[in-house]
Design an enzyme around this catalytic site. Structure first.
Site, PDB file in Angstrom:
ATOM      1  N   ASP A  75      -9.144  -6.020   9.501  1.00  0.00           N
ATOM      2  CA  ASP A  75      -9.031  -5.296   8.235  1.00  0.00           C
ATOM      3  C   ASP A  75     -10.222  -4.342   8.113  1.00  0.00           C
ATOM      4  O   ASP A  75     -11.370  -4.784   8.055  1.00  0.00           O
ATOM      5  CB  ASP A  75      -9.044  -6.330   7.101  1.00  0.00           C
ATOM      6  CG  ASP A  75      -8.877  -5.700   5.737  1.00  0.00           C
ATOM      7  OD1 ASP A  75      -8.971  -4.464   5.632  1.00  0.00           O
ATOM      8  OD2 ASP A  75      -8.661  -6.459   4.777  1.00  0.00           O
ATOM      9  N   CYS A 117       0.825  -4.937   6.466  1.00  0.00           N
ATOM     10  CA  CYS A 117      -0.565  -5.396   6.344  1.00  0.00           C
ATOM     11  C   CYS A 117      -0.741  -5.962   4.941  1.00  0.00           C
ATOM     12  O   CYS A 117       0.251  -6.364   4.310  1.00  0.00           O
ATOM     13  CB  CYS A 117      -1.545  -4.266   6.654  1.00  0.00           C
ATOM     14  SG  CYS A 117      -1.422  -2.820   5.570  1.00  0.00           S
ATOM     15  N   ARG A 123      -3.887  -0.139   7.494  1.00  0.00           N
ATOM     16  CA  ARG A 123      -3.346  -0.413   8.830  1.00  0.00           C
ATOM     17  C   ARG A 123      -1.853  -0.135   8.972  1.00  0.00           C
ATOM     18  O   ARG A 123      -1.430   0.522   9.940  1.00  0.00           O
ATOM     19  CB  ARG A 123      -3.643  -1.879   9.212  1.00  0.00           C
ATOM     20  CG  ARG A 123      -5.113  -2.151   9.410  1.00  0.00           C
ATOM     21  CD  ARG A 123      -5.408  -3.639   9.415  1.00  0.00           C
ATOM     22  NE  ARG A 123      -5.182  -4.227   8.096  1.00  0.00           N
ATOM     23  CZ  ARG A 123      -5.265  -5.513   7.807  1.00  0.00           C
ATOM     24  NH1 ARG A 123      -5.548  -6.368   8.779  1.00  0.00           N
ATOM     25  NH2 ARG A 123      -5.072  -5.951   6.586  1.00  0.00           N
TER      26      ARG A 123
HETATM   27  P1  4NP Z   1      -4.765  -2.771   4.590  1.00  0.00           P
HETATM   28  O1  4NP Z   1      -6.273  -2.767   4.063  1.00  0.00           O
HETATM   29  O2  4NP Z   1      -4.243  -4.179   4.408  1.00  0.00           O
HETATM   30  O3  4NP Z   1      -4.919  -2.408   6.031  1.00  0.00           O
HETATM   31  O4  4NP Z   1      -4.022  -1.740   3.785  1.00  0.00           O
HETATM   32  C1  4NP Z   1      -6.666  -3.258   2.821  1.00  0.00           C
HETATM   33  C2  4NP Z   1      -6.473  -2.509   1.680  1.00  0.00           C
HETATM   34  C3  4NP Z   1      -6.905  -2.978   0.461  1.00  0.00           C
HETATM   35  C4  4NP Z   1      -7.521  -4.221   0.387  1.00  0.00           C
HETATM   36  C5  4NP Z   1      -7.702  -4.977   1.538  1.00  0.00           C
HETATM   37  C6  4NP Z   1      -7.267  -4.503   2.762  1.00  0.00           C
HETATM   38  N1  4NP Z   1      -7.994  -4.702  -0.867  1.00  0.00           N
HETATM   39  O5  4NP Z   1      -8.600  -5.779  -0.877  1.00  0.00           O
HETATM   40  O6  4NP Z   1      -7.784  -4.054  -1.897  1.00  0.00           O
END
Ligand code: 4NP
Length: 163
Positions: free
Chosen positions: A127, A9, A15
């Site tokens: 997300d 991800c 995720r």
């Molecule tokens: P992930 O979620 O990609 O599912 O781990 C996110 C975690 C952090 C961020 C965005 C999505 N961020 O912008 O910091």
């Protein structure tokens, strides 16, 4: 030899660690220990070294037996040779992965995880980071569906032996 799966991800704190740990849980549940190995990574480096997001862990633990473990790391081009299947959560992740494979040598290894869903029509795992708790619960439901579907496909292809 075990089939090696890498879930990817953006941050590797919501995720993809959920997918990795859910898949490990399903491998145990379905009696496939030793046949599938999992890891996860993020296309971004913002959260490297961090444990899974508390909100993602809370949603996962509503399912008895599922505990999110691991620390965030960034996807690297070495992952293309290390893993058999690389599973992107959304389109941005997909293109972020392929950006590290300019010759498209490994394109066939990279798949969208929702392509393996049997029950949910969504084509990407949204997300959940900036949303409420329902987004984290939706992530778990989608990933359970997709991971079960992926196991089914690996069995159908003869890459994993049904117990
Ligand atoms: P992930 O979620 O990609 O599912 O781990 C996110 C975690 C952090 C961020 C965005 C999505 N961020 O912008 O910091």
């Amino acid at each position: 030899m075990a089939v090696k799966l890498l879930f990817v991800c953006l941050g590797n704190i919501c995720r993809s660690p959920a997918a990795e740990n859910l898949m490990n849980y399903l491998v145990d549940q379905r009696g496939l220990q030793g046949q599938i190995e999992c890891d996860s990574a993020g296309t971004g480096a913002y959260h490297v070294g961090e444990p899974p997001d508390r909100r993602m862990s809370a949603a996962a633990t509503q399912h008895p037996g599922i505990v999110l473990q691991g620390r965030a790391r960034q996807f690297s081009s070495a992952d293309f040779t290390e893993f058999d299947v690389i599973l992107a959560m959304d389109r941005d992740n997909y293109w972020g992965i392929l950006a590290r494979d300019p010759d498209r040598k490994y394109r066939d290894k990279v798949r969208m995880i929702c392509d393996f869903c049997h029950q949910h029509p969504l084509k990407e795992v949204p997300d959940p980071y900036y949303g409420g708790p329902e987004g984290f619960q939706q992530t778990i439901e989608l990933l359970l569906d997709a991971c079960n579907g992926l196991i089914d496909e690996l069995i159908d292809e003869g890459k994993v032996a049904a117990p």
